[in-house]
Motif scaffolding. Structure first.
Motif, mmCIF file in Angstrom:
data_model
loop_
_atom_site.group_PDB
_atom_site.id
_atom_site.type_symbol
_atom_site.label_atom_id
_atom_site.label_comp_id
_atom_site.label_asym_id
_atom_site.label_seq_id
_atom_site.Cartn_x
_atom_site.Cartn_y
_atom_site.Cartn_z
ATOM 1 N N LEU A 6 46.860 -4.689 1.572
ATOM 2 C CA LEU A 6 45.704 -5.588 1.526
ATOM 3 C C LEU A 6 44.416 -4.845 1.884
ATOM 4 C CD1 LEU A 6 45.290 -8.576 0.846
ATOM 5 C CD2 LEU A 6 45.242 -9.043 3.290
ATOM 6 N N CYS A 7 44.453 -4.009 2.915
ATOM 7 C CA CYS A 7 43.246 -3.274 3.306
ATOM 8 C C CYS A 7 42.812 -2.284 2.221
ATOM 9 C CB CYS A 7 43.474 -2.534 4.624
ATOM 10 S SG CYS A 7 43.421 -3.617 6.070
ATOM 11 N N THR A 8 43.774 -1.628 1.591
ATOM 12 C CA THR A 8 43.429 -0.677 0.523
ATOM 13 C C THR A 8 42.747 -1.384 -0.641
ATOM 14 O OG1 THR A 8 45.276 0.766 1.130
ATOM 15 C CG2 THR A 8 44.361 1.031 -1.080
ATOM 16 N N ILE A 9 43.267 -2.543 -1.022
ATOM 17 C CA ILE A 9 42.678 -3.295 -2.140
ATOM 18 C C ILE A 9 41.287 -3.801 -1.774
ATOM 19 C CG2 ILE A 9 42.913 -5.403 -3.525
ATOM 20 C CD1 ILE A 9 46.004 -4.970 -3.264
ATOM 21 N N LEU A 10 41.152 -4.424 -0.592
ATOM 22 C CA LEU A 10 39.868 -5.029 -0.220
ATOM 23 C C LEU A 10 38.834 -3.987 0.185
ATOM 24 C CD1 LEU A 10 41.069 -8.194 1.729
ATOM 25 C CD2 LEU A 10 40.307 -8.016 -0.639
ATOM 26 N N GLN A 11 39.270 -2.784 0.516
ATOM 27 C CA GLN A 11 38.324 -1.700 0.782
ATOM 28 C C GLN A 11 37.555 -1.332 -0.492
ATOM 29 O OE1 GLN A 11 40.031 2.234 1.255
ATOM 30 N NE2 GLN A 11 38.643 2.689 2.971
ATOM 31 N N ASN A 12 38.205 -1.506 -1.635
ATOM 32 C CA ASN A 12 37.656 -1.020 -2.898
ATOM 33 C C ASN A 12 37.282 -2.108 -3.888
ATOM 34 O OD1 ASN A 12 38.211 2.137 -2.841
ATOM 35 N ND2 ASN A 12 40.004 1.129 -1.941
ATOM 36 N N LEU A 13 37.906 -3.259 -3.783
ATOM 37 C CA LEU A 13 37.738 -4.295 -4.799
ATOM 38 C C LEU A 13 37.433 -5.652 -4.180
ATOM 39 C CD1 LEU A 13 40.869 -3.303 -6.931
ATOM 40 C CD2 LEU A 13 38.479 -2.816 -7.531
ATOM 41 N N ARG A 14 36.799 -6.487 -4.966
ATOM 42 C CA ARG A 14 36.546 -7.870 -4.571
ATOM 43 C C ARG A 14 37.394 -8.780 -5.456
ATOM 44 N NH1 ARG A 14 32.499 -9.516 -1.677
ATOM 45 N NH2 ARG A 14 31.337 -7.583 -2.104
ATOM 46 N N LEU A 15 38.074 -9.740 -4.847
ATOM 47 C CA LEU A 15 38.905 -10.683 -5.599
ATOM 48 C C LEU A 15 38.013 -11.792 -6.136
ATOM 49 C CD1 LEU A 15 41.744 -11.053 -2.919
ATOM 50 C CD2 LEU A 15 41.514 -9.289 -4.673
ATOM 51 N N GLN A 16 37.972 -11.949 -7.446
ATOM 52 C CA GLN A 16 37.070 -12.926 -8.055
ATOM 53 C C GLN A 16 37.875 -13.962 -8.853
ATOM 54 O OE1 GLN A 16 34.170 -12.263 -11.593
ATOM 55 N NE2 GLN A 16 32.976 -11.833 -9.752
ATOM 56 N N PRO A 17 37.772 -15.230 -8.472
ATOM 57 C CA PRO A 17 38.513 -16.274 -9.201
ATOM 58 C C PRO A 17 37.867 -16.564 -10.549
ATOM 59 C CG PRO A 17 37.118 -17.269 -7.528
ATOM 60 C CD PRO A 17 36.986 -15.771 -7.357
ATOM 61 N N LEU A 18 38.610 -17.227 -11.424
ATOM 62 C CA LEU A 18 38.107 -17.581 -12.748
ATOM 63 C C LEU A 18 37.487 -18.973 -12.758
ATOM 64 C CD1 LEU A 18 40.982 -16.247 -15.063
ATOM 65 C CD2 LEU A 18 39.055 -15.013 -14.029
ATOM 66 N N GLN A 19 37.465 -19.620 -11.602
ATOM 67 C CA GLN A 19 36.901 -20.961 -11.478
ATOM 68 C C GLN A 19 36.299 -21.095 -10.086
ATOM 69 O OE1 GLN A 19 41.288 -21.951 -11.834
ATOM 70 N NE2 GLN A 19 40.482 -23.882 -11.088
ATOM 71 N N HIS A 73 38.695 -19.168 -0.032
ATOM 72 C CA HIS A 73 37.848 -19.115 1.168
ATOM 73 C C HIS A 73 37.036 -17.822 1.137
ATOM 74 C CE1 HIS A 73 40.123 -22.493 2.921
ATOM 75 N NE2 HIS A 73 41.185 -21.906 2.383
ATOM 76 N N PRO A 74 36.013 -17.747 0.270
ATOM 77 C CA PRO A 74 35.278 -16.484 0.082
ATOM 78 C C PRO A 74 34.604 -15.965 1.347
ATOM 79 C CG PRO A 74 34.175 -18.321 -1.037
ATOM 80 C CD PRO A 74 35.515 -18.817 -0.616
ATOM 81 N N HIS A 75 34.243 -16.855 2.281
ATOM 82 C CA HIS A 75 33.629 -16.385 3.526
ATOM 83 C C HIS A 75 34.619 -15.570 4.349
ATOM 84 C CE1 HIS A 75 35.749 -20.035 4.752
ATOM 85 N NE2 HIS A 75 35.703 -19.600 5.996
ATOM 86 N N SER A 97 55.656 -9.348 -1.806
ATOM 87 C CA SER A 97 54.833 -9.512 -3.011
ATOM 88 C C SER A 97 54.370 -10.967 -3.154
ATOM 89 C CB SER A 97 55.596 -9.055 -4.258
ATOM 90 O OG SER A 97 56.761 -9.814 -4.470
ATOM 91 N N SER A 98 55.221 -11.929 -2.833
ATOM 92 C CA SER A 98 54.818 -13.345 -2.897
ATOM 93 C C SER A 98 53.754 -13.651 -1.852
ATOM 94 C CB SER A 98 56.033 -14.260 -2.699
ATOM 95 O OG SER A 98 56.912 -14.180 -3.801
ATOM 96 N N THR A 99 53.876 -13.047 -0.663
ATOM 97 C CA THR A 99 52.857 -13.246 0.376
ATOM 98 C C THR A 99 51.510 -12.698 -0.078
ATOM 99 O OG1 THR A 99 54.544 -13.113 2.119
ATOM 100 C CG2 THR A 99 52.257 -12.795 2.788
ATOM 101 N N LEU A 100 51.505 -11.539 -0.721
ATOM 102 C CA LEU A 100 50.257 -10.976 -1.226
ATOM 103 C C LEU A 100 49.657 -11.865 -2.324
ATOM 104 C CD1 LEU A 100 51.159 -7.173 -1.349
ATOM 105 C CD2 LEU A 100 49.465 -8.261 0.144
ATOM 106 N N ARG A 101 50.493 -12.416 -3.189
ATOM 107 C CA ARG A 101 49.987 -13.317 -4.227
ATOM 108 C C ARG A 101 49.342 -14.551 -3.619
ATOM 109 N NH1 ARG A 101 55.224 -14.311 -7.260
ATOM 110 N NH2 ARG A 101 54.072 -15.973 -8.301
ATOM 111 N N TYR A 102 50.000 -15.135 -2.602
ATOM 112 C CA TYR A 102 49.398 -16.258 -1.897
ATOM 113 C C TYR A 102 48.117 -15.817 -1.192
ATOM 114 C CZ TYR A 102 52.263 -20.494 -2.092
ATOM 115 O OH TYR A 102 52.874 -21.662 -2.494
ATOM 116 N N GLY A 103 48.141 -14.602 -0.614
ATOM 117 C CA GLY A 103 46.974 -14.099 0.099
ATOM 118 C C GLY A 103 45.756 -13.976 -0.802
ATOM 119 N N PHE A 104 45.949 -13.449 -2.012
ATOM 120 C CA PHE A 104 44.841 -13.358 -2.956
ATOM 121 C C PHE A 104 44.233 -14.738 -3.211
ATOM 122 C CE2 PHE A 104 46.172 -9.254 -5.434
ATOM 123 C CZ PHE A 104 46.025 -8.532 -4.261
#
Length: 508
Positions: free
Chosen positions: A467-480, A334-336, A321-328
């Motif tokens: 990670l693949c399930t989340i990124l298949q369906n959603l985009r991670l968007q920062p608040l800044q 690095h949006p590219h 879970s900590s690795t996924l939090r860092y991954g997000f």
């Protein structure tokens, strides 16, 4: 007055002599002990090492993962990749870099297979449980635990289906945030924990189960507490602080409450156990206890059951879970990179089916990104301490039996001799010139050798499928803006804890 002064001088002289004898003890066949800085009586090298920043003393990483000159780096440069420090009166062998760590943990695996001391946790485990056991106790518990984990699907199709189902449950929760800012900590902990819970307890928990959430809170807090400055001071200066009050006393209290939950589950399982039809890890252990009840040398005891279950539950939840939090965070910074993962998912998997493990071999970029997230997350940078199980000559130095060893995983994961861009988040560290995935022996987030993490295979499956399930369906968007995102860890010691943050999940 003169007599008191003479006695004080004599006591200081005797303490200094004792330390010198300890430092020289074990020299054998002309082989010297590993070099290191001069140590003071009782204090050892504590004043030089700055106990409140233990890890930074070894290899502090800035936000961009670049090395920073510190006392411990200076020690490594001065004395080489193998050197000795004294934590109070405790001798510790420090290993830096891929070559030295691999030579110890892999090439001399048996000699370096002991579990060293971690004082903040000793009052809870006392050498019990598969992670902190030694000798025959460790061998019995590890062999049994691996066997049961495999029986319950680790590395097989059955556990893959379970992870896929949980990933869909997590996806629903993420969609329900409706693009509003939220902290992902507990949702990720719930999802990941439910996989190991299904193995050790035989069931998953609802994400709003109050007892489950309290358990996760205790786990998150204790994981952070182990790396606070006060806990680091205690681990380094236990002989001076073992009878002192302080925040380090909170750790056994939190772990004790988690153990009490496990003890209740053990009692419930024992009351409803059906011989020959185990439902989970606890049932399997109880059956083995019954089978070996007449064996006086058996390590299948109630204490080892509770503490091994705590080991599995803790390690099976917090690290992934900590690795996924860092991954997000890294993907938002690095949006590219996030965009290229989206493209590969769409090309290989599409949008009409769930990701499967068989997809990984056709997704080299995504696989490289996950490896790079793990490398840069560097969650257990000091490694769990080892110790040598026998006297050994290592790289020309004599290492006495029972010497504690810190094989610095951080120094391996950022070793410039094996990673082309060791101090930056760069997935090409795991890709060849043709874009194919490239393995690297210095990828050791699960450690290596005989103390390799029991759940490595399970963790790798979880990271890919979640990670693949989340990124298949959603985009991670920062608040800044991405460049303003901070990767500075919340705490930085025995463990490296990601900072708290919020983000938005936007449908693709």
């Amino acid at each position: 007055m003169e007599l008191a002064g003479s006695l004080s001088f004599l006591l200081l002289f005797l303490l200094l002599l004792l330390l010198l004898l300890l430092m020289g003890k074990g020299r054998q066949g002309g082989h010297p002990l590993p070099p290191g800085p001069p140590a003071l009586p009782l204090l050892g090298n504590l004043l030089q090492l700055s106990p409140t920043r233990t890890l930074e003393g070894l290899l502090k990483l800035r936000e961009n993962y670049g090395p920073m000159f510190t006392v411990w780096q200076w020690l490594s440069e001065k004395y080489g990749p193998v050197f000795t420090v004294w934590l109070g009166t405790r001798r510790v062998l420090v290993l830096c870099g891929h070559a030295a760590v691999r030579e110890a943990l892999v090439d001399n695996a048996e000699a370096f297979a002991g579990r060293g001391r971690l004082p903040t946790l000793e009052s809870t485990f006392h050498g019990h449980g598969v992670v902190f056991a030694n000798g025959e106790r460790w061998r019995q518990l590890r062999r049994f635990s691996l066997s049961v984990l495999r029986d319950f699907g680790m590395g097989r199709k059955s556990i893959e289906s379970r992870i896929q189902e949980e990933a869909q449950a997590l996806l629903k929760e993420l969609r329900d945030t409706r693009e509003k800012p939220f902290d992902p900590t507990y949702l990720l902990s719930c999802a990941v924990s439910n996989i190991i819970c299904s193995i050790v307890f035989g069931n998953r928990f609802d994400y709003r189960d109050s007892e489950f959430l309290e358990l996760l809170r205790l786990m998150n807090e204790s994981f952070r507490e182990i790396s606070t400055p006060w806990a680091q001071v205690y681990d380094m200066a236990e002989t001076l602080m073992q009878h002192m009050p302080g925040p380090h006393r909170r750790i056994p209290v939190m772990l004790g409450r988690m153990r009490s939950f496990i003890a209740r589950r053990v009692r419930d399982n024992a009351a409803s156990l059906q011989p020959g039809a185990p439902r989970d890890f606890i049932d399997c252990f109880l059956q083995h206890m019954e089978k070996e009840k007449s064996n006086p040398s058996s390590e299948f005891t109630l204490e080892n059951l509770e503490l091994t279950t705590l080991n599995l539950f803790f390690a099976g939840t917090e690290t992934v879970s900590s690795t996924l939090r860092y991954g997000f965070l890294m993907l938002m910074k690095h949006p590219h990179v996030q965009e290229k993962v989206h493209e590969e998912i769409d090309r290989v998997i599409g949008r009409d089916r769930a990701p499967a493990l068989e997809d990984r071999g056709r997704m080299p970029y995504t696989d490289a990104v996950i490896h790079e997230i793990q490398r840069c997350s560097d969650l257990i940078p000091l490694n769990v301490p080892h110790c040598v199980t026998r006297d050994i000559v290592f790289r020309g130095y004599f290492i006495p039996k029972d010497t504690d060893v810190y094989p610095l995983l951080s120094s391996v994961l950022h070793d410039p001799s094996v990673f082309k861009h060791p101090n930056a988040f760069d997935p090409t560290n795991f890709l060849d010139e043709s874009g194919r995935f490239k393995r690297n022996d210095a990828f050791v987030p699960f450690s290596s050798g005989k103390r390799l993490c029991l759940g490595e295979g399970l963790a790798r499956m979880e990271l890919f499928l979640f990670l693949c399930t989340i990124l298949q369906n959603l985009r991670l968007q920062p608040l800044q803006p991405p460049e303003q995102l901070s990767l500075e860890p919340l705490v930085f010691g025995f463990t490296k804890i990601p900072p708290f943050y919020q983000l938005r999940m936007v449908p693709r």
